[in-house]
Design a protein around this motif. Structure first.
Motif, mmCIF file in Angstrom:
data_model
loop_
_atom_site.group_PDB
_atom_site.id
_atom_site.type_symbol
_atom_site.label_atom_id
_atom_site.label_comp_id
_atom_site.label_asym_id
_atom_site.label_seq_id
_atom_site.Cartn_x
_atom_site.Cartn_y
_atom_site.Cartn_z
ATOM 1 N N MET A 1 0.843 -1.195 0.000
ATOM 2 C CA MET A 1 0.000 0.000 0.000
ATOM 3 C C MET A 1 0.881 1.250 0.000
ATOM 4 O O MET A 1 1.769 1.381 0.835
ATOM 5 N N THR A 2 0.612 2.163 -0.934
ATOM 6 C CA THR A 2 1.400 3.386 -1.029
ATOM 7 C C THR A 2 0.936 4.398 0.013
ATOM 8 O O THR A 2 -0.159 4.285 0.588
ATOM 9 N N TYR A 3 1.773 5.416 0.222
ATOM 10 C CA TYR A 3 1.414 6.427 1.208
ATOM 11 C C TYR A 3 0.196 7.226 0.750
ATOM 12 O O TYR A 3 -0.584 7.723 1.568
ATOM 13 N N SER A 4 -0.009 7.350 -0.573
ATOM 14 C CA SER A 4 -1.192 8.058 -1.077
ATOM 15 C C SER A 4 -2.472 7.326 -0.697
ATOM 16 O O SER A 4 -3.476 7.945 -0.294
ATOM 17 N N GLU A 5 -2.450 6.000 -0.817
ATOM 18 C CA GLU A 5 -3.626 5.205 -0.440
ATOM 19 C C GLU A 5 -3.884 5.294 1.055
ATOM 20 O O GLU A 5 -5.035 5.354 1.502
ATOM 21 N N ILE A 6 -2.805 5.283 1.838
ATOM 22 C CA ILE A 6 -2.962 5.391 3.294
ATOM 23 C C ILE A 6 -3.576 6.737 3.662
ATOM 24 O O ILE A 6 -4.501 6.818 4.480
ATOM 25 N N ARG A 9 -7.305 6.805 2.825
ATOM 26 C CA ARG A 9 -8.131 6.082 3.801
ATOM 27 C C ARG A 9 -8.268 6.865 5.109
ATOM 28 O O ARG A 9 -9.337 6.907 5.712
ATOM 29 N N LEU A 10 -7.154 7.470 5.548
ATOM 30 C CA LEU A 10 -7.202 8.242 6.788
ATOM 31 C C LEU A 10 -8.103 9.468 6.632
ATOM 32 O O LEU A 10 -8.790 9.878 7.579
ATOM 33 N N THR A 11 -8.088 10.045 5.427
ATOM 34 C CA THR A 11 -8.954 11.202 5.184
ATOM 35 C C THR A 11 -10.425 10.795 5.169
ATOM 36 O O THR A 11 -11.288 11.477 5.736
ATOM 37 N N GLU A 12 -10.720 9.657 4.520
ATOM 38 C CA GLU A 12 -12.099 9.174 4.464
ATOM 39 C C GLU A 12 -12.636 8.815 5.850
ATOM 40 O O GLU A 12 -13.817 9.006 6.131
ATOM 41 N N SER A 13 -11.763 8.278 6.700
ATOM 42 C CA SER A 13 -12.211 7.895 8.046
ATOM 43 C C SER A 13 -12.305 9.079 8.994
ATOM 44 O O SER A 13 -12.777 8.938 10.119
ATOM 45 N N THR A 17 -7.594 15.669 8.290
ATOM 46 C CA THR A 17 -8.325 16.612 7.452
ATOM 47 C C THR A 17 -7.680 16.654 6.075
ATOM 48 O O THR A 17 -6.553 16.172 5.870
ATOM 49 N N ALA A 18 -8.379 17.241 5.116
ATOM 50 C CA ALA A 18 -7.850 17.351 3.754
ATOM 51 C C ALA A 18 -6.567 18.169 3.727
ATOM 52 O O ALA A 18 -5.621 17.854 3.008
#
Length: 320
Positions: A1-6, A9-13, A17-18
């Motif tokens: 998993m790349t840092y962008s995907e992480i 996911r953290l933003t969606e949860s 914040t953005a």
């Protein structure tokens, strides 16, 4: 998993914040990329190629230069390396010393030139005659103090290798090295004994706080030597089950150390040598009529077990 995907996911949860996610992403894009390992590997390779090239150059022009000139060139280069190291040395410390990168490679080059000079003196003038033990003892007793004084694990490995050669040549007859009866000679016992003594000395020095970062080098070299020798003894005909017990004890010791230090490498060492020993035992005691069927199942189930162990190694290494 790349840092962008992480970050996504953290933003969606709602954890980030953005704006925070964008700040982290910008840092990841702009941070410098370390080339330390690549450059260090290139420098090590360069030192090795330089010493090899000098040897080939001298060999190709030996008739033109003469022995005295060749010896003088090697000696001057070696003295220059050691003079540079001594001039730029740092104070001795029992803990890790952060030497300049060039310092480490100049020291390594000086030690390689020392070996080249010693070998050339033997080739040209028979300086050591048939006293090959003396020829291996000198590098050992030069490199080991240099490794401790200047905190260099590569020189330490060279010194331990020379020391092992000296012990083998001193205790075992020289004709053993040219015979094909290695498994029936004292060299197996010498290798095991040497490895155990060196590992014991390394752990004792570690307990006293003396160069604890050297312990891994000691255990890697001496451990592989003793484990390989135990396997050779187990494959032989002279008290094989005694060597099997020694092999089991050594593997158990490395598992203990791997758990203590949380080291996958030493766990892998114990696993590889232990698996070879157990496999030989299985086929040694297996009746011939069952060899074909059970042998196939043995490799299927043991390979599956090894895969499970490799995936669960963190559970094995966890401290009680």
């Amino acid at each position: 998993m790349t840092y962008s995907e992480i970050l996504h996911r953290l933003t969606e949860s709602g954890t980030l914040t953005a704006a925070e996610a964008e700040s982290i992403a910008a840092y990841e894009r702009q941070r410098p990329f370390s080339l330390f390992v690549e450059l260090r590997t290139a420098l090590y390779l360069g030192v090795t190629l330089l010493s090899t090239g000098l040897g080939l150059l001298i060999y190709e022009n030996l008739d033109t230069l003469g022995h005295q000139v060749v010896v003088a060139i090697i000696a001057v280069l070696m003295a220059g390396c050691f003079a540079y190291v001594w001039r730029h040395r740092q104070p001795y410390s029992n803990t890790l010393v952060q030497n300049h990168t060039l310092f480490d490679f100049v020291l390594l080059l000086g030690c390689l030139l020392f070996l080249t000079l010693e070998g050339y003196l033997q080739f040209a003038y028979q300086a050591f005659g048939t006293r090959y033990g003396l020829a291996t003892a000198i590098p050992a007793f030069v490199f080991l103090p240099l490794a401790y004084r200047f905190d260099h694990r590569g020189v330490l490995a060279m010194g331990l290798t020379a020391l092992a050669s000296w012990v083998g040549l001193t205790i075992a007859p020289l004709d053993v090295l040219t015979s094909d009866q290695f498994r029936q000679t004292p060299l197996v016992d010498i290798a095991i004994g040497f490895g155990v003594v060196v590992m014991g000395a390394a752990l004792a020095l570690e307990n006293r706080g003396i160069k604890r970062h050297f312990t891994a080098t000691y255990l890697t070299l001496a451990g592989n030597l003793s484990l390989a020798a135990a396997l050779v003894g187990w494959f032989g005909e002279r008290a094989p089950y005694l060597y099997l017990i020694i092999l089991a004890l050594l593997c158990a010791g490395f598992v203990w150390y791997a758990r203590r230090e949380q080291s996958f490498f030493f766990l892998l060492m114990a696993l590889v040598y232990g698996y070879i020993g157990v496999t030989y035992l299985f086929f040694k005691i297996l009746p011939d009529e069952l060899l074909g069927v059970l042998g196939l199942y043995y490799f299927v189930f043991t390979c599956a077990g090894i895969v499970v162990v490799l995936f669960r190694y963190k559970w094995i290494l966890r401290k009680v």
